[in-house]
Design a protein around this motif. Structure first.
Motif, PDB file in Angstrom:
ATOM      1  N   ASP A  62       0.819  -1.218   0.000  1.00 59.18           N
ATOM      2  CA  ASP A  62       0.000   0.000   0.000  1.00 59.18           C
ATOM      3  C   ASP A  62       0.852   1.267   0.000  1.00 59.18           C
ATOM      4  N   GLY A  63       2.007   1.195  -0.677  1.00 59.23           N
ATOM      5  CA  GLY A  63       2.859   2.372  -0.769  1.00 59.23           C
ATOM      6  C   GLY A  63       3.748   2.609   0.436  1.00 59.23           C
ATOM      7  N   TYR A  64       3.833   1.623   1.330  1.00 60.00           N
ATOM      8  CA  TYR A  64       4.700   1.703   2.500  1.00 60.00           C
ATOM      9  C   TYR A  64       5.770   0.623   2.422  1.00 60.00           C
ATOM     10  N   LEU A  65       6.963   0.940   2.889  1.00 59.61           N
ATOM     11  CA  LEU A  65       8.015  -0.054   3.058  1.00 59.61           C
ATOM     12  C   LEU A  65       7.917  -0.601   4.477  1.00 59.61           C
ATOM     13  N   TYR A  66       7.783  -1.911   4.575  1.00 58.74           N
ATOM     14  CA  TYR A  66       7.591  -2.548   5.882  1.00 58.74           C
ATOM     15  C   TYR A  66       8.921  -3.078   6.417  1.00 58.74           C
ATOM     16  N   GLU A  67       9.245  -2.678   7.631  1.00 54.61           N
ATOM     17  CA  GLU A  67      10.446  -3.127   8.347  1.00 54.61           C
ATOM     18  C   GLU A  67      11.743  -2.890   7.562  1.00 54.61           C
ATOM     19  N   LEU A  68      11.807  -1.783   6.834  1.00 55.83           N
ATOM     20  CA  LEU A  68      13.015  -1.491   6.066  1.00 55.83           C
ATOM     21  C   LEU A  68      14.240  -1.403   6.973  1.00 55.83           C
ATOM     22  N   ASP A  69      14.122  -0.710   8.082  1.00 56.42           N
ATOM     23  CA  ASP A  69      15.290  -0.513   8.951  1.00 56.42           C
ATOM     24  C   ASP A  69      15.754  -1.821   9.586  1.00 56.42           C
ATOM     25  N   ILE A 111      18.899   5.632  -0.963  1.00 59.64           N
ATOM     26  CA  ILE A 111      18.829   5.040  -2.307  1.00 59.64           C
ATOM     27  C   ILE A 111      17.621   4.119  -2.422  1.00 59.64           C
ATOM     28  N   LEU A 112      17.410   3.287  -1.412  1.00 59.03           N
ATOM     29  CA  LEU A 112      16.310   2.324  -1.452  1.00 59.03           C
ATOM     30  C   LEU A 112      14.949   3.025  -1.460  1.00 59.03           C
ATOM     31  N   ILE A 113      14.827   4.091  -0.706  1.00 61.59           N
ATOM     32  CA  ILE A 113      13.566   4.843  -0.676  1.00 61.59           C
ATOM     33  C   ILE A 113      13.332   5.535  -2.020  1.00 61.59           C
ATOM     34  N   GLN A 114      14.384   6.179  -2.550  1.00 57.23           N
ATOM     35  CA  GLN A 114      14.250   6.857  -3.842  1.00 57.23           C
ATOM     36  C   GLN A 114      13.963   5.868  -4.964  1.00 57.23           C
ATOM     37  N   LEU A 115      14.582   4.696  -4.909  1.00 56.10           N
ATOM     38  CA  LEU A 115      14.342   3.666  -5.916  1.00 56.10           C
ATOM     39  C   LEU A 115      12.880   3.221  -5.888  1.00 56.10           C
ATOM     40  N   THR A 116      12.346   2.985  -4.691  1.00 56.65           N
ATOM     41  CA  THR A 116      10.951   2.574  -4.562  1.00 56.65           C
ATOM     42  C   THR A 116      10.016   3.647  -5.098  1.00 56.65           C
ATOM     43  N   ALA A 117      10.328   4.904  -4.794  1.00 55.21           N
ATOM     44  CA  ALA A 117       9.506   6.015  -5.293  1.00 55.21           C
ATOM     45  C   ALA A 117       9.543   6.082  -6.816  1.00 55.21           C
ATOM     46  N   ALA A 118      10.735   5.928  -7.390  1.00 57.55           N
ATOM     47  CA  ALA A 118      10.878   5.985  -8.855  1.00 57.55           C
ATOM     48  C   ALA A 118      10.156   4.836  -9.536  1.00 57.55           C
ATOM     49  N   SER A 119      10.041   3.698  -8.855  1.00 61.13           N
ATOM     50  CA  SER A 119       9.401   2.522  -9.444  1.00 61.13           C
ATOM     51  C   SER A 119       7.886   2.678  -9.571  1.00 61.13           C
ATOM     52  N   GLN A 120       7.301   3.534  -8.724  1.00 57.50           N
ATOM     53  CA  GLN A 120       5.848   3.714  -8.656  1.00 57.50           C
ATOM     54  C   GLN A 120       5.125   2.439  -8.222  1.00 57.50           C
TER      55      GLN A 120
END
Length: 337
Positions: free
Chosen positions: A80-87, A114-123
């Motif tokens: 749903d547009g959230y990264l779960y347990e990334l840290d 980088i990982l956050i920006q990559l996810t955003a760019a992926s849509q």
């Protein structure tokens, strides 16, 4: 997949690409025939940026992760547009890298960015974010001394996973499990895991269960395993010889809610014998994209009554609720454009 038939081997000629543009055109032929692209975006420190063209989502053949298996990886869920347990996953990722003697080309904060920006760019709003640290490209020797720098890769994969409600069959694996050093390090040397999974599929099962050299329950090929005893305790094998799964650790944090409700009597980790495990009332796999998969049969014998357990599904509900509406410490909103 079988190799294509050639009428006369002596007449077979390998095509030589005359230019990079011709090769790229050939690669695009493959992806143009795909109805839905499985990979939304990739990051490569070799390229120095994010790639949106799947035909270019490649890594060098002389990368030591490719030909020597000198690399580590981890995965985070996008829901749903959230990264779960990334840290949590990123911390384990760097612990694995330290054990594998791989230095990151970037500090943790930059890797995270980088990982956050990559996810955003992926849509991508639902899928997985997978990432690797490699000793890097450079040569085909054993030692990474000839590699100018380590490499960081990541890819976003569109996956329409859903809560697992059907039970599966498992077998006891005959493939030797990894030693504790390699089992507790999430590295790319997954041949034992692959063979263990194939071994199960060949016998009509979903996957397998590893037993350690002392006769205790270990883990599945890429998942942890958990049990509900007849005394209504949730028990997971101790993590000293197996990977400490982020989802398994989160399950141990959430399960006391069921204790407070009186549905569970307790939550613990322990060494379990095969006899104790097979005699459990309920059994399940625990992993990021599941997050819980009920197990109803092991080595052709039912677990409990052979049905998906009520407490198994209650634990699954807890994890799905956490993934969908959990605290900000576990869910990171991706800043899509």
């Amino acid at each position: 997949m079988a190799a294509p038939k050639v009428e006369n081997d002596e007449e077979f000629r390998v095509h030589v690409f005359s230019s990079s543009s011709e090769l790229l055109e050939k690669l695009h032929e493959k992806w143009n025939s795909v109805k839905e692209l499985p990979y939304s975006a990739m990051y490569s420190s070799v390229f120095g940026g994010i790639i949106l063209d799947p035909a270019m989502m490649v890594i060098p053949i002389d990368d030591h992760m490719v030909h020597r298996g000198h690399g580590v990886f981890d995965t985070a869920i996008i829901l749903d547009g959230y990264l779960y347990e990334l840290d949590d996953h990123l911390d384990r990722f760097l612990r694995s890298a330290s054990k594998a003697k791989i230095s990151s080309p970037f500090p943790r904060s930059i890797l995270r960015s980088i990982l956050i920006q990559l996810t955003a760019a992926s849509q991508c709003k639902k899928g997985t974010l997978r990432y690797w640290l490699s000793a890097g490209p450079g040569d085909f020797l054993l030692s990474p001394a000839g590699c100018p720098t380590s490499a960081f890769y990541a890819v976003v994969i569109n996956e329409n996973f859903s809560q697992c409600k059907e039970g599966v069959k498992v077998i006891t694996s005959m493939i030797p499990m990894k030693s504790p050093l390699f089992a507790t390090m999430k590295n790319v040397n997954y041949l034992p895991n692959v063979l263990s999974k194939m071994e199960a599929e060949e016998q009509g099962a979903f996957a397998s269960i590893w037993i350690d050299e002392e006769g205790y329950i270990a883990e599945g090929p890429n998942v942890n395993v958990a049990f509900i005893t007849h005394g209504k305790e949730l028990v997971l094998p101790v993590f000293d010889k197996i990977l400490s799964g982020c989802t398994a650790l989160r399950l141990l944090e959430l399960a006391p809610k069921l204790v407070k409700q009186g549905r569970l009597k307790g939550v613990r980790t322990a060494n379990l014998t095969v006899e104790e495990a097979k005699g459990a009332a309920e059994m399940m796999y625990v992993g990021s994209t599941l997050p819980i998969l009920p197990i109803i049969m092991w080595d052709e014998k039912p677990i409990g009554n052979g049905m998906v357990g009520e407490l198994t599904m209650a634990l699954s509900d807890l994890l799905w609720e956490d993934m969908a509406t959990g605290p900000e410490t576990k869910r990171l909103l991706v800043p899509y454009a």
